[in-house]
Design a protein around this motif. Structure first.
Motif, short mmCIF file in Angstrom:
data_model
loop_
_atom_site.label_atom_id
_atom_site.label_comp_id
_atom_site.label_asym_id
_atom_site.label_seq_id
_atom_site.Cartn_x
_atom_site.Cartn_y
_atom_site.Cartn_z
N LEU A 1 -4.79 -0.72 -1.96
CA LEU A 1 -5.10 0.49 -1.20
C LEU A 1 -6.61 0.68 -1.04
O LEU A 1 -7.07 1.26 -0.07
CB LEU A 1 -4.54 1.71 -1.94
CG LEU A 1 -3.19 2.24 -1.48
CD1 LEU A 1 -2.71 3.33 -2.41
CD2 LEU A 1 -3.30 2.77 -0.07
N GLN B 1 -0.78 3.52 -7.22
CA GLN B 1 -0.74 2.07 -7.08
C GLN B 1 -1.32 1.38 -8.32
O GLN B 1 -0.78 0.37 -8.78
CB GLN B 1 -1.50 1.61 -5.83
CG GLN B 1 -1.21 0.14 -5.52
CD GLN B 1 -1.95 -0.37 -4.30
OE1 GLN B 1 -3.15 -0.18 -4.17
NE2 GLN B 1 -1.23 -1.04 -3.41
N TRP C 1 5.44 -1.97 6.35
CA TRP C 1 5.72 -2.39 4.98
C TRP C 1 7.18 -2.81 4.81
O TRP C 1 7.49 -3.66 3.98
CB TRP C 1 5.36 -1.28 4.00
CG TRP C 1 3.91 -0.91 4.11
CD1 TRP C 1 3.38 0.26 4.55
CD2 TRP C 1 2.79 -1.77 3.82
NE1 TRP C 1 2.01 0.19 4.54
CE2 TRP C 1 1.62 -1.03 4.11
CE3 TRP C 1 2.68 -3.08 3.35
CZ2 TRP C 1 0.35 -1.58 3.94
CZ3 TRP C 1 1.42 -3.63 3.19
CH2 TRP C 1 0.27 -2.87 3.47
N SER D 1 -10.28 1.26 2.73
CA SER D 1 -9.21 0.39 3.20
C SER D 1 -9.84 -0.82 3.89
O SER D 1 -10.27 -0.75 5.04
CB SER D 1 -8.29 1.14 4.19
OG SER D 1 -7.38 0.25 4.80
N ARG E 1 2.82 7.07 -0.44
CA ARG E 1 1.76 7.30 0.55
C ARG E 1 0.66 6.25 0.42
O ARG E 1 0.38 5.78 -0.68
CB ARG E 1 1.15 8.69 0.38
CG ARG E 1 2.04 9.84 0.83
CD ARG E 1 1.43 11.17 0.42
NE ARG E 1 0.05 11.30 0.91
CZ ARG E 1 -0.34 12.17 1.83
NH1 ARG E 1 0.54 13.00 2.37
NH2 ARG E 1 -1.60 12.25 2.20
N GLU E 2 0.03 5.97 1.53
CA GLU E 2 -1.01 4.95 1.55
C GLU E 2 -2.39 5.47 1.13
O GLU E 2 -3.40 4.81 1.36
CB GLU E 2 -1.10 4.30 2.94
CG GLU E 2 0.10 3.46 3.27
CD GLU E 2 -0.05 2.72 4.59
OE1 GLU E 2 -1.18 2.33 4.93
OE2 GLU E 2 0.96 2.55 5.28
N ASP E 3 -2.41 6.64 0.51
CA ASP E 3 -3.67 7.15 -0.02
C ASP E 3 -3.58 7.47 -1.51
O ASP E 3 -4.48 8.09 -2.08
CB ASP E 3 -4.13 8.39 0.75
CG ASP E 3 -3.10 9.51 0.73
OD1 ASP E 3 -2.03 9.33 0.12
OD2 ASP E 3 -3.36 10.57 1.35
N ASN F 1 -4.63 1.48 13.09
CA ASN F 1 -3.36 1.25 12.38
C ASN F 1 -2.24 2.05 13.04
O ASN F 1 -2.47 2.76 14.03
CB ASN F 1 -3.49 1.58 10.89
CG ASN F 1 -3.26 3.06 10.61
OD1 ASN F 1 -3.77 3.92 11.33
ND2 ASN F 1 -2.50 3.37 9.57
N LYS G 1 0.83 -1.21 0.00
CA LYS G 1 0.00 0.00 0.00
C LYS G 1 0.86 1.26 0.00
O LYS G 1 0.48 2.29 -0.53
CB LYS G 1 -0.90 0.03 1.24
CG LYS G 1 -2.06 -0.95 1.23
CD LYS G 1 -2.89 -0.76 2.49
CE LYS G 1 -4.11 -1.66 2.51
NZ LYS G 1 -4.92 -1.46 3.73
N GLY G 2 2.00 1.16 0.66
CA GLY G 2 2.93 2.28 0.76
C GLY G 2 4.30 1.75 1.07
O GLY G 2 4.48 0.56 1.34
N ALA H 1 -3.62 9.05 5.93
CA ALA H 1 -2.50 8.14 5.67
C ALA H 1 -1.20 8.49 6.37
O ALA H 1 -0.26 7.71 6.34
CB ALA H 1 -2.24 8.08 4.16
#
Length: 330
Positions: free
Chosen positions: A99, A79, A42, A168, A72-74, A227, A35-36, A200
């Protein structure tokens, strides 16, 4: 006639020898897409993927694991682009942590059409085109958080849930497990906020936490964050207003360095902990089994435990709180 037969046999032998040699020399390219790439979680997943690659090499199986994901995870668009780029490169398989449970469906469907198998890990996808799902039982993790927080509160009080992000699937399952458990088992606990999102990064989570505590700081008794980033942001915000150290009971998720320090110092009363190294390892291994024609499980559970200040020194908990990523990421 005899010479012709001999020629055919020699040709057949040559083809057979060539086929055996090419089978032995077969190499695989596997893309692992998180995801990131920023958070420690990760990095541990990456270490697990490298561990799998090393073990396969020891067995004489040539595998190149390519690690690439958005920063970034957003960043859904980034992705999706990474997945599409690997499809264009015709990798042998993809190990993907989506993601977004819906936005990544189309790329996975397209990969299946191109005969590129996809193992989904960490966070589920609303599709049946992935060959396997390797992950924590996230709903169970949310249940564990609710049960422990209720115990700390004596089954009464006001509670806040700070969510991560819309779409998510992993954190949504944790949030659902938490809320469903409180509703069904603990009538003395009131959820006073469950519709805010931390986002994120630690910075966005900290800002969201400040806003929540400005509104509910005087009445909140317990908090769950699903998280690493939301837990770190909220714990910092609690310290700012003098409500850390157990004055407000706080349960987080995942085992980053700061969260483990907060647990040790008593600012967190519990951490629901996954096994990201195992997740990365089994993601690659599951895909390789499929590529080599072996049967695989449709769902692989990588486990979840509750770490507390009381049990965090136990060897099994220590290994989860401090995954040996450096051993593999040299």
């Amino acid at each position: 006639m005899k010479s012709s037969l001999r020629l055919l046999l020699l040709c057949g032998l040559a083809v057979s020898t060539t086929w055996i040699a090419s089978a032995a020399d077969k190499s695989y390219t596997i893309a692992v897409i998180p995801k990131g790439t920023t958070h420690e979680f990760w990095q541990a997943v990456h270490a697990g993927a490298v561990k799998a690659q090393q073990e396969l090499a020891e067995k004489g199986i040539k595998v190149e694991v390519i690690w690439k994901g958005p920063l970034r995870e957003d960043d859904r668009d980034q992705q999706i682009q990474v997945v599409e780029n690997f499809m264009t490169r015709r990798v042998d398989g993809i190990v993907l942590a989506p993601l977004d449970s819906q936005a990544l469906v189309a790329p996975v469907v397209n990969a299946a059409k191109r005969k590129i198998p996809v193992v989904v890990f960490d966070s589920d996808l609303k599709s049946d085109k992935q060959i396997s799902f390797v992950a924590t039982d996230n709903f169970k993790g949310g249940v564990m958080a609710a049960d422990y927080l209720a115990k700390l509160l004596g089954e009464k009080g006001n509670v806040i849930l700070l969510r991560l992000a819309v779409g998510s699937a992993s954190t949504e399952a944790r949030e659902a497990g938490f809320l469903d458990t409180l509703k069904s088992k603990y009538p003395g606990i009131k959820v006073i906020s469950s519709d805010q999102y931390g986002g994120a990064t630690r910075e966005t989570a900290y800002q969201a936490s400040q806003n929540l505590l400005n509104r509910y700081g005087r009445e909140v008794n317990g908090i769950f964050c699903p998280n690493e980033t939301t837990a770190i942001g909220m714990t910092k915000a609690l310290r700012d207003i003098g409500k850390a150290g157990g004055k407000v009971k706080m349960i987080g998720f995942d085992s980053g360095t700061q969260s483990v320090l907060d647990l040790k110092n008593g600012d967190l009363q519990g951490l629901v902990v996954q096994n990201p190294l195992l997740m990365g390892y089994l993601g690659v291994m599951t895909l390789m089994k499929h590529l080599q024609g072996e049967a695989i499980e449709k769902r692989v559970d990588t486990g979840v435990v509750l770490a507390t200040p009381e049990n965090m020194a136990e060897p099994k908990i220590q290994e989860l709180l401090h995954p040996p990523a450096d051993k593999y990421l040299k």
